[in-house]
Scaffold this motif. Structure first.
Motif, PDB file in Angstrom:
ATOM      1  N   VAL A 291       0.936  -1.170  -0.062  1.00 39.42           N
ATOM      2  CA  VAL A 291      -0.066   0.179   0.265  1.00 39.42           C
ATOM      3  C   VAL A 291       1.029   1.301   0.100  1.00 39.42           C
ATOM      4  CG1 VAL A 291      -1.836   1.275   1.317  1.00 39.42           C
ATOM      5  CG2 VAL A 291      -1.927  -1.094   1.376  1.00 39.42           C
ATOM      6  N   ASP A 292       0.687   2.197  -1.127  1.00 40.44           N
ATOM      7  CA  ASP A 292       1.277   3.207  -0.917  1.00 40.44           C
ATOM      8  C   ASP A 292       0.336   4.428  -0.650  1.00 40.44           C
ATOM      9  OD1 ASP A 292       0.323   3.851  -3.614  1.00 40.44           O
ATOM     10  OD2 ASP A 292       1.977   3.616  -4.651  1.00 40.44           O
ATOM     11  N   ARG A 293       0.622   5.613  -1.067  1.00 44.16           N
ATOM     12  CA  ARG A 293      -0.125   6.909  -0.718  1.00 44.16           C
ATOM     13  C   ARG A 293      -1.381   6.725  -1.449  1.00 44.16           C
ATOM     14  NH1 ARG A 293       3.878  11.698  -1.370  1.00 44.16           N
ATOM     15  NH2 ARG A 293       5.805  10.500  -1.126  1.00 44.16           N
ATOM     16  N   LYS A 294      -1.575   6.021  -2.823  1.00 44.45           N
ATOM     17  CA  LYS A 294      -2.777   6.403  -3.325  1.00 44.45           C
ATOM     18  C   LYS A 294      -3.194   4.763  -3.915  1.00 44.45           C
ATOM     19  CE  LYS A 294      -0.261   7.420  -7.451  1.00 44.45           C
ATOM     20  NZ  LYS A 294       0.584   8.341  -8.341  1.00 44.45           N
ATOM     21  N   ASP A 295      -2.445   3.971  -4.042  1.00 44.97           N
ATOM     22  CA  ASP A 295      -2.702   2.634  -4.652  1.00 44.97           C
ATOM     23  C   ASP A 295      -2.419   1.558  -3.797  1.00 44.97           C
ATOM     24  OD1 ASP A 295      -3.680   3.618  -7.176  1.00 44.97           O
ATOM     25  OD2 ASP A 295      -1.549   4.176  -7.651  1.00 44.97           O
TER      26      ASP A 295
ATOM     27  N   GLY B  32       6.331   0.796   0.019  1.00 43.07           N
ATOM     28  CA  GLY B  32       4.905   1.118   0.561  1.00 43.07           C
ATOM     29  C   GLY B  32       4.922   0.378   1.995  1.00 43.07           C
ATOM     30  N   THR B  33       3.713   0.208   2.345  1.00 45.44           N
ATOM     31  CA  THR B  33       3.621  -0.541   3.728  1.00 45.44           C
ATOM     32  C   THR B  33       2.962  -1.916   3.187  1.00 45.44           C
ATOM     33  OG1 THR B  33       2.710   1.396   4.647  1.00 45.44           O
ATOM     34  CG2 THR B  33       2.422  -0.752   5.674  1.00 45.44           C
ATOM     35  N   ILE B  34       3.655  -2.939   3.742  1.00 45.32           N
ATOM     36  CA  ILE B  34       3.209  -4.452   3.392  1.00 45.32           C
ATOM     37  C   ILE B  34       1.942  -4.590   4.245  1.00 45.32           C
ATOM     38  CG2 ILE B  34       3.985  -6.804   3.481  1.00 45.32           C
ATOM     39  CD1 ILE B  34       6.861  -5.592   3.716  1.00 45.32           C
TER      40      ILE B  34
END
Length: 95
Positions: A26-30, A61-63
């Motif tokens: 998960v990143d800022r928008k996707d 991004g976050t796992i």
């Protein structure tokens, strides 16, 4: 549709356990799905993704590990009238 087995392969053998988690980044928008894993391999998958992120091979991004949930619906039925038989002697005709 999800795979019926964990995505991890150890010593050339794929894990036979059913998936318990959908793994995504998960990143800022996707959010990007990268695989599925069982509970036993959750830490291994997290470590491997971290390494791949540092190497620039996977998005930063976050796992995220989301539990796999069974979904049911009332709109799908297996009534006899829903089935179609195929005439194998004459493949162009449907009964």
């Amino acid at each position: 549709m999800l795979p019926d087995k964990c995505s991890v392969t150890e010593e050339g053998k794929q894990c036979a356990n059913p998936p318990e988690f959908i793994v995504s980044i998960v990143d800022r928008k996707d959010e990007y799905m990268v695989g599925v894993t069982c509970g036993k391999h959750k830490q291994i998958v997290s470590g491997k993704i971290g390494i791949l992120q540092k190497e620039g091979k996977i998005h930063d991004g976050t796992i995220n590990f989301a539990p796999v949930k069974a979904v049911g619906t009332d709109c799908i039925h297996g009534d006899e009238e829903d089935f179609v038989q195929i005439d194998m002697k004459n493949p162009k005709s449907l009964n």
